[in-house]
Scaffold this motif. Structure first.
Motif, PDB file in Angstrom:
ATOM      1  N   VAL A 159      -8.242   3.526  -2.374  1.00 59.94           N
ATOM      2  CA  VAL A 159      -7.143   3.486  -3.340  1.00 59.94           C
ATOM      3  C   VAL A 159      -6.802   4.917  -3.731  1.00 59.94           C
ATOM      4  O   VAL A 159      -7.504   5.853  -3.372  1.00 59.94           O
ATOM      5  CB  VAL A 159      -7.567   2.694  -4.606  1.00 59.94           C
ATOM      6  N   GLN A 201       3.302   5.242  -4.916  1.00 59.58           N
ATOM      7  CA  GLN A 201       2.264   4.486  -4.185  1.00 59.58           C
ATOM      8  C   GLN A 201       2.519   2.973  -4.369  1.00 59.58           C
ATOM      9  O   GLN A 201       3.660   2.602  -4.586  1.00 59.58           O
ATOM     10  CB  GLN A 201       0.847   4.890  -4.626  1.00 59.58           C
ATOM     11  N   ARG A 256       1.466  11.291   9.104  1.00 56.88           N
ATOM     12  CA  ARG A 256       0.498  10.440   9.823  1.00 56.88           C
ATOM     13  C   ARG A 256       1.162   9.135  10.277  1.00 56.88           C
ATOM     14  O   ARG A 256       1.981   8.567   9.553  1.00 56.88           O
ATOM     15  CB  ARG A 256      -0.667  10.060   8.896  1.00 56.88           C
ATOM     16  N   LEU A 295      -3.000   0.109  -4.004  1.00 58.72           N
ATOM     17  CA  LEU A 295      -3.665   1.419  -4.104  1.00 58.72           C
ATOM     18  C   LEU A 295      -4.059   1.727  -5.541  1.00 58.72           C
ATOM     19  O   LEU A 295      -4.540   2.820  -5.848  1.00 58.72           O
ATOM     20  CB  LEU A 295      -2.752   2.533  -3.571  1.00 58.72           C
ATOM     21  N   TRP A 311       0.835  -1.209   0.000  1.00 56.79           N
ATOM     22  CA  TRP A 311       0.000   0.000   0.000  1.00 56.79           C
ATOM     23  C   TRP A 311       0.872   1.262   0.000  1.00 56.79           C
ATOM     24  O   TRP A 311       0.576   2.236   0.679  1.00 56.79           O
ATOM     25  CB  TRP A 311      -0.917   0.001   1.226  1.00 56.79           C
TER      26      TRP A 311
HETATM   27  P1  IMP Z   1      -4.692  10.176  -2.468  1.00 65.09           P
HETATM   28  O1  IMP Z   1      -3.677   9.549  -3.364  1.00 65.09           O
HETATM   29  O2  IMP Z   1      -4.176  11.398  -1.777  1.00 65.09           O
HETATM   30  O3  IMP Z   1      -5.996  10.402  -3.152  1.00 65.09           O
HETATM   31  O4  IMP Z   1      -4.982   9.127  -1.280  1.00 65.09           O
HETATM   32  C1  IMP Z   1      -5.651   7.889  -1.510  1.00 65.09           C
HETATM   33  C2  IMP Z   1      -5.074   6.785  -0.658  1.00 65.09           C
HETATM   34  O5  IMP Z   1      -3.742   6.520  -1.080  1.00 65.09           O
HETATM   35  C3  IMP Z   1      -4.953   7.133   0.837  1.00 65.09           C
HETATM   36  O6  IMP Z   1      -5.133   5.955   1.583  1.00 65.09           O
HETATM   37  C4  IMP Z   1      -3.529   7.612   0.974  1.00 65.09           C
HETATM   38  O7  IMP Z   1      -3.040   7.482   2.287  1.00 65.09           O
HETATM   39  C5  IMP Z   1      -2.834   6.664   0.015  1.00 65.09           C
HETATM   40  N1  IMP Z   1      -1.592   7.197  -0.535  1.00 65.09           N
HETATM   41  C6  IMP Z   1      -1.434   8.128  -1.495  1.00 65.09           C
HETATM   42  N2  IMP Z   1      -0.142   8.327  -1.755  1.00 65.09           N
HETATM   43  C7  IMP Z   1       0.543   7.517  -0.953  1.00 65.09           C
HETATM   44  C8  IMP Z   1       1.943   7.245  -0.785  1.00 65.09           C
HETATM   45  O8  IMP Z   1       2.821   7.797  -1.457  1.00 65.09           O
HETATM   46  N3  IMP Z   1       2.256   6.311   0.153  1.00 65.09           N
HETATM   47  C9  IMP Z   1       1.315   5.659   0.863  1.00 65.09           C
HETATM   48  N4  IMP Z   1       0.009   5.860   0.731  1.00 65.09           N
HETATM   49  C10 IMP Z   1      -0.379   6.779  -0.173  1.00 65.09           C
END
Ligand code: IMP
Length: 422
Positions: A234, A220, A299, A224, A10
Motif C-alpha cells: 500500500v 492513488q 513502469r 492502496l 490500485w
Molecule cells: P509509494 O506511494 O511510492 O510508497 O508506493 C507504494 C505503492 O503504491 C506502490 O505499489 C506504488 O506503485 C503504488 N503507488 C503510489 N502512487 C501511485 C499512483 O499514483 N498510482 C498507482 N500506484 C501508486
C-alpha cells in the motif's frame, strides 16, 4: 456541490482525466493526501501534461488550486512542476500551499531506495520518499512547509534529523551524504514557494462558509490505503474518504457527494496480490491497448479484468454515490469480457473482500463472462448511442455494486466523456 473524487482500485484509474472534466464547475480544487508519487495525466490544449502534486484545478484560471496539509511536499519537485506549468502559459495565481504540509527531505527519498533494494519484502514503491516522510509525521519528527520559510528555523530543525538518518544509513552500510548543498537548494525552493504558502484549513473553511463548490482530488486508490488497502503493499496515506478530513481540516459535513473512479478493467503497479491479473499474451494485449505504463515511473502496469468484489468493497468503505467508469473504449473489439463476481478460497466461495495481502493472495477469482462489442466507442457522444452490450455491461456493474454509473470515459480527451443521469 462539494464533491470528493476517489480512485476505487490500485491507483491509475484515470482520476486526472475525470477531475479535469469535473473541475470546470468548481471554485476550489484541493489535493489532500499523497505526494508526487501520483501522476495525473490530463490533456491541455492538445498537449499531454502529467501533474504530480499540483491539483488539476490549475487549468481553470478562476479556480483556486489548494495543496492541503495532508500532502507530503518535496519542495524542489513542486518548484519544477510550477515552472513547467508556467511554461505552458498557466499563471498559477490561485495556487495555495499549506504551511502545515510535511516536507519530503533528501534522506526520505534515500531511505525509500535503501529499503526497496534491501528489505525482506519489496513493496515496489515509486521511490519518491513518500513512506519515510509520512513515517516522520507519525514519529513526531517531521518538518513542515512553514519550517522552510525561515533559514535559521530550517537549519536548526533539520540538523538533528539529518544526524538521526546518518546513523540509520551507516547501520545499513551506506556512506554519510553531505547535505549542505541540498539544504541550500531547499531554502531557495522555500523562498520561491513563499508567496503560495498559507493556512489552507482557514482558506477552505472560508470557501465553505461562502458556499463555494469544492472538489477534493484523491490520489492513488482505495486498495492502496494504509489502513484499508492490501497491506503491506500500500502507500503510506489514507487514500480513502478518511484522508479528506485529516488532510484538509474540514469536517465530514463538508462533503455532499462522493464520485468513485474505476477503470473498466483493473491495473496495478508495484508488488502485491491481484486476483484477476492477466499474464502472458492476453495481459500484454490489454496493456498495449490501454497504454498501461506508469505516469510517474514509466513502469509497465500489471493488468487484469474488472474485479467487482473489490469494487464493491471500495464503494462501501468510501460511501461512493456514483461511478465514473474510465477507459471503456480499451475493451472495444473484444468478443467476451470477464468480471470477477466472487472468490474461491479455503473456506469455499465468497463475495466478501478481505484486503490484507495474506488473505487476498490465497483466493482464486470466479468470473462471469459478458458479451463484448465490435464497434469503436471513441466518437460516441450520447449514452443511448452506445452498443447494447455496453449498456448490459454497465447494468451488470451497477446491479453488483449497488450504485449507478454517472459518467463513462471513452478516450483521453475531455469531450470523450458521457454524463449519465443517475
Ligand atoms: P509509494 O506511494 O511510492 O510508497 O508506493 C507504494 C505503492 O503504491 C506502490 O505499489 C506504488 O506503485 C503504488 N503507488 C503510489 N502512487 C501511485 C499512483 O499514483 N498510482 C498507482 N500506484 C501508486
Amino acid at each position: 456541490m462539494n464533491t470528493v473524487v476517489l480512485g476505487l482500485q490500485w491507483g491509475d484509474e484515470g482520476k486526472g482525466k475525470a477531475i479535469d472534466y469535473l473541475a470546470g464547475s468548481f471554485s476550489v480544487v484541493v489535493r489532500f493526501q499523497g505526494g508526487h508519487n501520483a501522476g495525473h495525466t490530463v490533456y491541455y490544449q492538445g498537449k499531454k501534461v502529467v501533474l504530480h502534486v499540483l491539483p488539476s484545478g490549475i487549468f481553470y484560471p478562476d479556480c483556486s488550486a489548494v495543496i492541503a496539509n495532508g500532502v507530503v511536499v518535496q519542495p524542489l519537485q513542486l518548484v519544477e512542476e510550477i515552472q513547467n506549468s508556467r511554461a505552458l502559459g498557466l499563471e498559477l495565481h490561485n495556487l495555495a500551499l499549506s504551511e502545515s504540509a510535511p516536507l519530503i527531505l533528501p534522506f526520505h527519498q534515500q531511505l525509500d531506495v535503501v529499503f526497496e533494494d534491501s528489505r525482506y519484502q519489496r513493496i515496489g514503491t515509486t521511490r519518491r520518499g513518500i513512506g519515510p516522510a509520512y513515517e516522520d509525521v507519525v514519529g513526531r519528527r517531521a518538518l513542515f512547509v512553514n519550517d522552510l520559510l525561515r533559514e535559521d528555523v530550517f537549519r536548526a530543525k533539520i540538523a538533528p534529523l539529518a544526524e538521526y538518518y546518518q546513523r540509520l544509513f551507516s547501520a545499513h552500510g551506506h556512506p554519510a551524504a553531505n547535505l549542505d548543498e541540498a539544504i541550500d537548494h531547499y531554502l531557495q525552493a522555500g523562498a520561491f514557494l513563499k508567496p503560495f504558502v498559507c493556512n489552507t484549513t482557514r482558506l477552505l473553511q472560508q470557501a465553505l462558509a461562502a458556499k463555494k463548490d469544492i472538489l477534493f482530488e484523491g490520489a492513488q486508490g482505495t486498495l492502496l490505503d494504509i489502513n484499508l488497502g492490501t497491506y503491506p503493499f500500500v502507500t503510506s496515506s489514507n487514500t480513502t474518504i478518511a484522508g479528506v478530513f485529516s488532510g484538509t481540516g474540514l469536517s465530514a459535513k463538508a462533503v455532499e457527494r462522493v464520485i468513485g473512479i474505476s477503470k473498466a478493467y483493473t491495473t496495478r503497479v508495484g508488488e502485491g496480490p491481484f486476483p484477476s491479473e492477466l499474464t502472458g499474451a492476453s495481459g500484454q494485449k490489454l496493456r498495449e491497448r490501454g497504454k498501461e505504463y506508469g505516469a510517474t515511473t514509466g513502469r509497465p502496469r500489471r493488468v487484469g479484468w474488472l474485479d467487482l468484489v473489490a469494487l464493491k468493497y471500495a464503494v462501501q468503505v468510501n460511501g461512493v454515490d456514483s461511478l465514473f467508469l474510465t477507459k471503456l473504449d480499451v475493451l472495444d473489439g473484444m468478443a467476451e469480457i470477464q468480471v470477477v463476481t466472487a472468490y474461491e478460497g479455503a473456506g469455499g466461495t465468497s463475495a466478501e473482500f478481505s484486503p490484507h495481502a495474506d488473505a487476498l493472495s490465497q483466493v482464486r477469482p470466479v468470473y462471469r463472462t459478458l458479451p463484448g462489442w465490435e464497434s469503436k466507442l471513441g466518437a460516441v457522444e450520447r449514452f443511448r448511442d452506445l452498443p447494447k452490450q455496453v449498456h448490459a455491461y454497465l447494468n451488470f456493474i451497477e446491479d453488483f455494486v449497488g450504485i449507478g454509473v454517472s459518467h463513462v470515459s471513452l478516450g483521453g480527451e475531455r469531450r470523450q466523456t458521457i454524463e449519465i443521469g443517475v
